[in-house]
Design an enzyme around this catalytic site. Sequence first.
Site, PDB file in Angstrom:
ATOM      1  N   GLY A 102     119.537  56.247 -59.102  1.00 38.77           N
ATOM      2  CA  GLY A 102     118.397  56.874 -58.757  1.00 38.77           C
ATOM      3  C   GLY A 102     118.123  58.068 -59.749  1.00 38.77           C
ATOM      4  O   GLY A 102     118.007  57.885 -60.844  1.00 38.77           O
ATOM      5  N   ASP A 139     127.085  56.964 -55.876  1.00 40.51           N
ATOM      6  CA  ASP A 139     126.311  58.139 -55.613  1.00 40.51           C
ATOM      7  C   ASP A 139     124.741  57.809 -55.352  1.00 40.51           C
ATOM      8  O   ASP A 139     124.415  57.240 -56.436  1.00 40.51           O
ATOM      9  CB  ASP A 139     126.515  59.591 -56.524  1.00 40.51           C
ATOM     10  CG  ASP A 139     125.607  60.656 -56.096  1.00 40.51           C
ATOM     11  OD1 ASP A 139     126.070  61.097 -55.194  1.00 40.51           O
ATOM     12  OD2 ASP A 139     124.739  60.668 -56.840  1.00 40.51           O
ATOM     13  N   ASP A 141     121.027  58.854 -55.095  1.00 44.64           N
ATOM     14  CA  ASP A 141     120.361  59.964 -55.623  1.00 44.64           C
ATOM     15  C   ASP A 141     118.757  59.379 -55.322  1.00 44.64           C
ATOM     16  O   ASP A 141     118.074  59.348 -56.149  1.00 44.64           O
ATOM     17  CB  ASP A 141     120.382  60.512 -56.989  1.00 44.64           C
ATOM     18  CG  ASP A 141     120.031  61.673 -57.380  1.00 44.64           C
ATOM     19  OD1 ASP A 141     119.121  62.365 -56.363  1.00 44.64           O
ATOM     20  OD2 ASP A 141     120.143  62.419 -58.495  1.00 44.64           O
ATOM     21  N   GLU A 143     115.302  60.477 -54.358  1.00 48.31           N
ATOM     22  CA  GLU A 143     114.594  61.852 -54.151  1.00 48.31           C
ATOM     23  C   GLU A 143     113.183  61.578 -54.006  1.00 48.31           C
ATOM     24  O   GLU A 143     112.199  61.387 -54.826  1.00 48.31           O
ATOM     25  CB  GLU A 143     114.677  62.672 -55.851  1.00 48.31           C
ATOM     26  CG  GLU A 143     115.943  63.063 -55.840  1.00 48.31           C
ATOM     27  CD  GLU A 143     116.135  63.903 -57.083  1.00 48.31           C
ATOM     28  OE1 GLU A 143     115.473  64.787 -57.562  1.00 48.31           O
ATOM     29  OE2 GLU A 143     117.267  63.897 -57.840  1.00 48.31           O
ATOM     30  N   TYR A 144     113.001  61.419 -52.663  1.00 53.54           N
ATOM     31  CA  TYR A 144     113.562  61.968 -51.334  1.00 53.54           C
ATOM     32  C   TYR A 144     112.983  60.931 -50.428  1.00 53.54           C
ATOM     33  O   TYR A 144     111.873  60.321 -50.323  1.00 53.54           O
ATOM     34  CB  TYR A 144     113.056  63.378 -51.229  1.00 53.54           C
ATOM     35  CG  TYR A 144     113.560  64.285 -51.890  1.00 53.54           C
ATOM     36  CD1 TYR A 144     114.892  64.814 -52.260  1.00 53.54           C
ATOM     37  CD2 TYR A 144     112.700  64.968 -52.896  1.00 53.54           C
ATOM     38  CE1 TYR A 144     115.333  65.800 -53.091  1.00 53.54           C
ATOM     39  CE2 TYR A 144     112.973  65.802 -53.767  1.00 53.54           C
ATOM     40  CZ  TYR A 144     114.253  66.247 -53.749  1.00 53.54           C
ATOM     41  OH  TYR A 144     114.684  67.252 -54.954  1.00 53.54           O
ATOM     42  N   THR A 212     121.902  72.536 -55.297  1.00 52.22           N
ATOM     43  CA  THR A 212     121.475  74.123 -54.977  1.00 52.22           C
ATOM     44  C   THR A 212     121.216  74.568 -56.529  1.00 52.22           C
ATOM     45  O   THR A 212     121.600  75.409 -57.121  1.00 52.22           O
ATOM     46  CB  THR A 212     122.825  74.781 -54.310  1.00 52.22           C
ATOM     47  OG1 THR A 212     123.832  74.544 -55.169  1.00 52.22           O
ATOM     48  CG2 THR A 212     122.471  74.614 -53.156  1.00 52.22           C
ATOM     49  N   TYR A 213     120.078  73.955 -57.247  1.00 52.94           N
ATOM     50  CA  TYR A 213     119.400  74.451 -58.328  1.00 52.94           C
ATOM     51  C   TYR A 213     117.999  74.194 -58.297  1.00 52.94           C
ATOM     52  O   TYR A 213     117.577  73.307 -57.597  1.00 52.94           O
ATOM     53  CB  TYR A 213     120.034  73.819 -59.739  1.00 52.94           C
ATOM     54  CG  TYR A 213     120.809  72.479 -59.453  1.00 52.94           C
ATOM     55  CD1 TYR A 213     119.836  71.422 -59.591  1.00 52.94           C
ATOM     56  CD2 TYR A 213     122.217  72.096 -59.427  1.00 52.94           C
ATOM     57  CE1 TYR A 213     120.605  69.926 -59.361  1.00 52.94           C
ATOM     58  CE2 TYR A 213     122.545  70.938 -59.285  1.00 52.94           C
ATOM     59  CZ  TYR A 213     121.910  70.001 -59.324  1.00 52.94           C
ATOM     60  OH  TYR A 213     122.343  68.511 -59.273  1.00 52.94           O
TER      61      TYR A 213
END
Length: 401
Positions: A102, A139, A141, A143-144, A212-213
């Site tokens: 992703g 993983d 990823d 979005e979203y 968290t960025y």
Amino acid sequence: MKYFRYFFYCSIFFVLVAFTLSKNRSNDTSDDPIAVIAYYVPQWYSIPKQLPLGQLTHIIYSFTKVIDGEMKFSNEGLAVKLQQLVAEKKNHPHLKVMIACGGWGADGFSDMAHTLENRKKFVSSAIQFIKKYKLDGLDIDWEYPGFAAANTGARPEDKQNFTLLMKQLREGLNTLENKQTLTFASAGFKYYYENIEIKEVMKYVDYMNVMTYDQTIATSTFTGHHTALGWINTEDLKDTPYGDFVDAKNEEMKKNGYSFQPNSAEMIIDYCIKNGVAPEQIVIGAAFYGRAWKGVPPTNNGLYQTNTGSYIGWSPYRQIRKEFESNGNYQRYWDSIAKAPYLYSAKDSIFISYDDTVSVKLKTEYAIKNNLGGIMFWELGNDTDDKNSLLKAIYDTSKKK
């Protein structure tokens, strides 16, 4: 003699039980207090054997994409460095090498997850990919789910389909001999969690890697922290242009029963825990890059002020250290509320938000103190080659008992 046999068989039984529990555990079984997870985008100049792999528990090779409903590389040349990275496990047997699917702007998830057959096709391709490259996990990823970002496809059913996708992935990964780690990248803002079934999803994954960025994006008309740890309240913005904007926005949102507050790691992690996520499944995010704005007035040393546009939309930390931290025109400031640094040049009217060795150490300490699963960062190639790197600060802190 029968008592000897009894204790002998009991001992064997408990050894087998201990072995089975160890074998079935999905999370890293080393004695590391927390996971240290690197996202890694292979660069033409980077050589996997030269990476600081000994300071990591997991490395997530990024990215594969959803192509024709399957998990594939968009460029098969990416496979070479993945193979080189996996080969380094002989020197770092503790390391888990994972693959990410992703990323920002990656499309195809909504259609792929929309039907049982489509999900089966994708899961089958992911399992074959992991077997082919001898990986340790996956993983996701996306979005979203539920809303279109960067013009990606989305539909309301994504909320339930994301859960079904992660469930089928877990079931597929469990068929492999090598125990697999399953994670997903989640957003650092509350609206994201309205579009996923968070309690259900967490039943099937090991970690949720919270991004968290990008809490203040490059196109923002106000300066701010893009990767703050500390909880920022609207009162902390008082008498600033950004604070005036937030107040006006909240007045407008009240009409629909909503409110707005600045994002931060502490805020979103607290929100996730209150909504049923186990702390040990949460991984806090650090940024190995910064964002910079130009045309920023000197009031409040540039923080929460207007700007005339992005100066650097994406600045690797190695560039920040080399060109800005060492530049006499730039002054480093520390925001004790946001628990984050920033640089400001009154001469050039430039403001830079980023993580440094102090802030990533605090994030690591926060993860340990609050029994989180670990800390992750985007992305390894952005770090400095100096000995006192961001990763070294995280690693040293993670090893403290």
